[in-house]
Design an enzyme around this catalytic site. Sequence first.
Site, short mmCIF file in Angstrom:
data_model
loop_
_atom_site.label_atom_id
_atom_site.label_comp_id
_atom_site.label_asym_id
_atom_site.label_seq_id
_atom_site.Cartn_x
_atom_site.Cartn_y
_atom_site.Cartn_z
N SER A 107 -4.97 -4.79 0.81
CA SER A 107 -3.98 -4.30 1.77
C SER A 107 -4.22 -4.90 3.16
O SER A 107 -5.37 -5.14 3.54
CB SER A 107 -4.09 -2.78 1.84
OG SER A 107 -3.50 -2.29 3.02
N TYR A 130 2.34 -6.19 5.45
CA TYR A 130 3.44 -5.37 5.95
C TYR A 130 4.30 -6.26 6.84
O TYR A 130 3.86 -7.33 7.29
CB TYR A 130 2.90 -4.17 6.74
CG TYR A 130 2.50 -3.02 5.86
CD1 TYR A 130 3.44 -2.43 5.02
CD2 TYR A 130 1.21 -2.51 5.87
CE1 TYR A 130 3.09 -1.35 4.21
CE2 TYR A 130 0.86 -1.43 5.05
CZ TYR A 130 1.81 -0.87 4.23
OH TYR A 130 1.47 0.19 3.42
N THR A 156 5.29 -5.89 1.34
CA THR A 156 5.74 -4.50 1.17
C THR A 156 6.94 -4.26 2.06
O THR A 156 6.86 -4.42 3.28
CB THR A 156 4.59 -3.53 1.50
OG1 THR A 156 3.52 -3.81 0.59
CG2 THR A 156 5.02 -2.08 1.33
N LYS A 252 7.40 -5.75 -2.82
CA LYS A 252 6.99 -4.43 -3.30
C LYS A 252 7.71 -3.33 -2.54
O LYS A 252 7.72 -3.34 -1.31
CB LYS A 252 5.47 -4.28 -3.11
CG LYS A 252 4.93 -2.90 -3.39
CD LYS A 252 3.41 -2.91 -3.34
CE LYS A 252 2.82 -1.55 -3.49
NZ LYS A 252 3.01 -0.70 -2.31
N HIS A 276 6.29 3.69 -3.16
CA HIS A 276 5.07 3.79 -2.36
C HIS A 276 4.25 5.01 -2.78
O HIS A 276 3.61 5.67 -1.94
CB HIS A 276 5.43 3.85 -0.87
CG HIS A 276 4.48 3.11 0.03
ND1 HIS A 276 4.75 1.87 0.56
CD2 HIS A 276 3.25 3.43 0.50
CE1 HIS A 276 3.74 1.48 1.32
NE2 HIS A 276 2.81 2.41 1.30
C1 LIG Z 1 -4.08 6.08 -0.10
C2 LIG Z 1 -2.98 5.09 -0.30
C3 LIG Z 1 -2.85 4.04 0.59
C4 LIG Z 1 -1.86 3.08 0.40
N1 LIG Z 1 -1.80 1.99 1.23
C5 LIG Z 1 -0.90 1.02 0.98
C6 LIG Z 1 -0.91 -0.18 1.75
O1 LIG Z 1 -1.73 -0.36 2.62
N2 LIG Z 1 0.02 -1.11 1.45
C7 LIG Z 1 0.95 -0.94 0.45
O2 LIG Z 1 1.78 -1.81 0.22
N3 LIG Z 1 0.97 0.18 -0.29
C8 LIG Z 1 0.05 1.14 -0.07
N4 LIG Z 1 0.04 2.26 -0.86
C9 LIG Z 1 0.96 2.35 -1.98
C10 LIG Z 1 0.35 1.73 -3.24
O3 LIG Z 1 0.29 0.33 -3.12
C11 LIG Z 1 1.17 2.04 -4.48
O4 LIG Z 1 2.51 1.71 -4.26
C12 LIG Z 1 1.06 3.52 -4.88
O5 LIG Z 1 -0.23 4.00 -4.70
C13 LIG Z 1 1.47 3.67 -6.32
O6 LIG Z 1 1.46 5.01 -6.70
P1 LIG Z 1 0.24 5.71 -7.48
O7 LIG Z 1 -0.80 5.96 -6.44
O8 LIG Z 1 0.85 6.95 -7.99
O9 LIG Z 1 -0.25 4.76 -8.54
C14 LIG Z 1 -0.95 3.21 -0.68
C15 LIG Z 1 -1.08 4.29 -1.56
C16 LIG Z 1 -2.08 5.22 -1.38
C17 LIG Z 1 -2.22 6.34 -2.37
#
Ligand SMILES: Cc1cc2nc3c(=O)[nH]c(=O)nc-3n(C[C@H](O)[C@H](O)[C@H](O)COP(=O)(O)O)c2cc1C
Length: 387
Positions: A107, A130, A156, A252, A276
């Site tokens: 990330s 991002y 994203t 994404k 997300h």
């Molecule tokens: C704690 C956390 C931080 C996240 N940070 C980012 C991020 O920095 N960039 C991003 O594109 N998605 C981020 N996401 C979304 C994840 O990439 C992903 O889309 C999501 O976790 C999928 O759902 P799941 O946790 O139910 O598998 C984050 C998700 C979580 C839970």
Amino acid sequence: MPVITNIEDLRRIYRRRVPKMFYDYAESGSWTEQTFRENVSDFADIRLRQRIAVDMAGRTTKAKMVGQEYTMPVALAPVGLCGMQSADGEIKAAKAAEKFGVPFTLSTMSICSIEDVAKNTSKPFWFQVYTLKDDDFMKRLFARAKDAKCSALVITVDLQIMGQRHRDLKNGLSAPPKLTLRSMADLATKVPWGLEMMQTHRRFFGNIVGHAKGVTDPTSLGSWTAEAFDPSLDWNRIREFRSWWDGPVILKGILDEEDAKKALDVGADAIVVSNHGGRQLDGALSSIRMLPRIMDAVGDRIEVHLDSGIRSGQDVLKALALGAKGTMIGRAFVYGLGAMGQAGVTKALEIIHKELDTTMALCGERDVANLGRHNLLLPADFDTRWQ
Ligand SMILES: Cc1cc2nc3c(=O)[nH]c(=O)nc-3n(C[C@H](O)[C@H](O)[C@H](O)COP(=O)(O)O)c2cc1C
């Protein structure tokens, strides 16, 4: 040592080990958390067709995602602040992914920097960006990802502004945690975590601090996103970002068939159907429920991946059977990372792989490439209930 047999076991250990602020950061969704909950419950609504007396020998879960073959079509999703779930968390997760043979996505909001992860791994990883305002910073980020030999860029597109998660505000989420009476009382119960954290120098946003201009509070995710993210993002800007990267680009955060068509137009190589993890638009439908519509719209023209709500190999199988070529797991690996570091991420991957393989066999299939709707029993209105 408890016997760990599923992802929920890892979540329970994780909860005991990691400061509340970081557990809550991962284990929450925006506002009422309806979408966060339905991401999981909608998977449970899909049932599987059992078949028997089919030759199950010689099964394979190997699959290609954006041109590379992996052990299974599951990538580690980009997750911010992994280095707060476990010291040097991004490096640990990347190592586990590399050994297992699945992609790790770093990330933008990581604690370990791109360079740090590249130095400590030997296979290319994916990098997530991002869509920020500052062109100079963005161009340098792309160049740093290129120098680190990242094999795909994940852009994203569902976070122009940040959805509100109540607990992050109440907990005063920051990296590293600010010391207040409340956070200190909690940290006192998380001694092994604290001891590990004291042994690393990686405690700030590694891709940002020292690289971005005008970051007034380098510890606060909230203030950085408010300042740096681009509320005026449009498809032209996405097309521009696409043109800056000469390798595969994965968009994404697509949750609508019209946006999926636009992703095709701007030249994306793949999309991730995602909300997300229920952290942005509360009230949006789950990714798995939106997948059939998106497959109908673009499935034969672009590689479609899916995330949000996957907690098991059965969930992966369901997404593949509905047409996804790849999946991402977020929380499922974060639980492992927080519970047991690198070994925990490996454990999460092993659990999901075994569940996928066994479920595939019991559905009478030998190859993930052959999974399809014929393996599923869906409620009659699964993808038409909300119009
Ligand atoms: C704690 C956390 C931080 C996240 N940070 C980012 C991020 O920095 N960039 C991003 O594109 N998605 C981020 N996401 C979304 C994840 O990439 C992903 O889309 C999501 O976790 C999928 O759902 P799941 O946790 O139910 O598998 C984050 C998700 C979580 C839970």
